[in-house]
Design a protein around this motif. Sequence first.
Motif, PDB file in Angstrom:
ATOM      1  N   THR A  50       1.039  -1.322   0.449  1.00  0.00           N
ATOM      2  CA  THR A  50       0.267   0.084  -0.090  1.00  0.00           C
ATOM      3  C   THR A  50       0.889   1.198  -0.328  1.00  0.00           C
ATOM      4  O   THR A  50       2.130   1.323   0.677  1.00  0.00           O
ATOM      5  N   ALA A  51       0.158   2.562  -0.427  1.00  0.00           N
ATOM      6  CA  ALA A  51       1.201   4.044  -0.033  1.00  0.00           C
ATOM      7  C   ALA A  51       1.316   3.712   1.003  1.00  0.00           C
ATOM      8  O   ALA A  51       2.219   4.301   1.524  1.00  0.00           O
ATOM      9  N   ASN A  52       0.961   3.870   2.195  1.00  0.00           N
ATOM     10  CA  ASN A  52       1.174   3.721   3.534  1.00  0.00           C
ATOM     11  C   ASN A  52       2.568   3.229   3.595  1.00  0.00           C
ATOM     12  O   ASN A  52       3.150   3.794   4.618  1.00  0.00           O
ATOM     13  N   PHE A  55       5.804   4.464   2.785  1.00  0.00           N
ATOM     14  CA  PHE A  55       5.985   6.002   3.314  1.00  0.00           C
ATOM     15  C   PHE A  55       6.944   5.499   4.288  1.00  0.00           C
ATOM     16  O   PHE A  55       7.662   5.896   4.564  1.00  0.00           O
ATOM     17  N   THR A  70       5.327   1.858  -8.794  1.00  0.00           N
ATOM     18  CA  THR A  70       4.255   1.319  -8.567  1.00  0.00           C
ATOM     19  C   THR A  70       3.146   0.936  -9.418  1.00  0.00           C
ATOM     20  O   THR A  70       2.838   1.058 -10.142  1.00  0.00           O
ATOM     21  N   MET A  77      -5.044   4.487  -1.045  1.00  0.00           N
ATOM     22  CA  MET A  77      -4.550   5.725  -1.827  1.00  0.00           C
ATOM     23  C   MET A  77      -4.087   4.627  -3.217  1.00  0.00           C
ATOM     24  O   MET A  77      -3.183   4.205  -3.574  1.00  0.00           O
ATOM     25  N   GLY A  79      -2.083   4.839  -6.974  1.00  0.00           N
ATOM     26  CA  GLY A  79      -0.822   4.637  -7.645  1.00  0.00           C
ATOM     27  C   GLY A  79      -0.463   6.271  -8.054  1.00  0.00           C
ATOM     28  O   GLY A  79       0.555   6.627  -8.305  1.00  0.00           O
ATOM     29  N   THR A  81      -1.767   9.207  -7.510  1.00  0.00           N
ATOM     30  CA  THR A  81      -2.028   9.980  -6.101  1.00  0.00           C
ATOM     31  C   THR A  81      -0.495   9.839  -5.440  1.00  0.00           C
ATOM     32  O   THR A  81       0.284  10.966  -4.938  1.00  0.00           O
ATOM     33  N   LEU A  82       0.146   8.192  -5.249  1.00  0.00           N
ATOM     34  CA  LEU A  82       1.368   8.496  -4.857  1.00  0.00           C
ATOM     35  C   LEU A  82       2.319   8.921  -4.928  1.00  0.00           C
ATOM     36  O   LEU A  82       3.156   9.781  -4.947  1.00  0.00           O
ATOM     37  N   LYS A  85       3.085  12.330  -4.817  1.00  0.00           N
ATOM     38  CA  LYS A  85       3.419  12.539  -3.589  1.00  0.00           C
ATOM     39  C   LYS A  85       5.063  12.910  -3.675  1.00  0.00           C
ATOM     40  O   LYS A  85       5.695  13.539  -2.247  1.00  0.00           O
ATOM     41  N   LEU A  86       5.123  10.732  -4.238  1.00  0.00           N
ATOM     42  CA  LEU A  86       6.604  10.733  -4.130  1.00  0.00           C
ATOM     43  C   LEU A  86       7.806  12.175  -4.781  1.00  0.00           C
ATOM     44  O   LEU A  86       8.606  12.273  -4.423  1.00  0.00           O
TER      45      LEU A  86
END
Length: 142
Positions: A50-52, A55, A70, A77, A79, A81-82, A85-86
């Motif tokens: 997962t995205a969490n 992180f 990803t 979340m 990919g 959106t991830l 953020k990345l």
Amino acid sequence: LKLMIGSKQQDTGAQPDREWVLVVDDDKPMHELIATALGTGGLDVVTAGTANEAFEALDKRASEPLLVLTDVLMPGMDGLTLARKLKARLKMAKIVVMSGHLADVSWWPSDLRDLAFLAKPFRMADLSALIESARTEFKSKL
């Protein structure tokens, strides 16, 4: 080699400054396959479902990954959106979005169209080419 599957991490003596790759995919067999392929090539591979988890993995490392792979469609979340953020967080890593369902990237938001895309299923040669491209880009940013 450190291999992280879900929240379970196995430490097999990897050096903290080794090149490493983060693979984010909720399809456990897929991220295990990618991790195995990249690990046999000498890379330190960390996987997250997962995205969490991605992180959390980033927070545990002193250096940025060489490459982040990803998936697009994931619970929680997604990919894209991830990836956004990345992209804001990582200055050196190459971010690659992969999908077995969404081969047309023209619908992506304009701020993400510069990201690399890898269509599933893919050949290991395609993955190797991405690693070499990431190495070149990483070195050019030093």
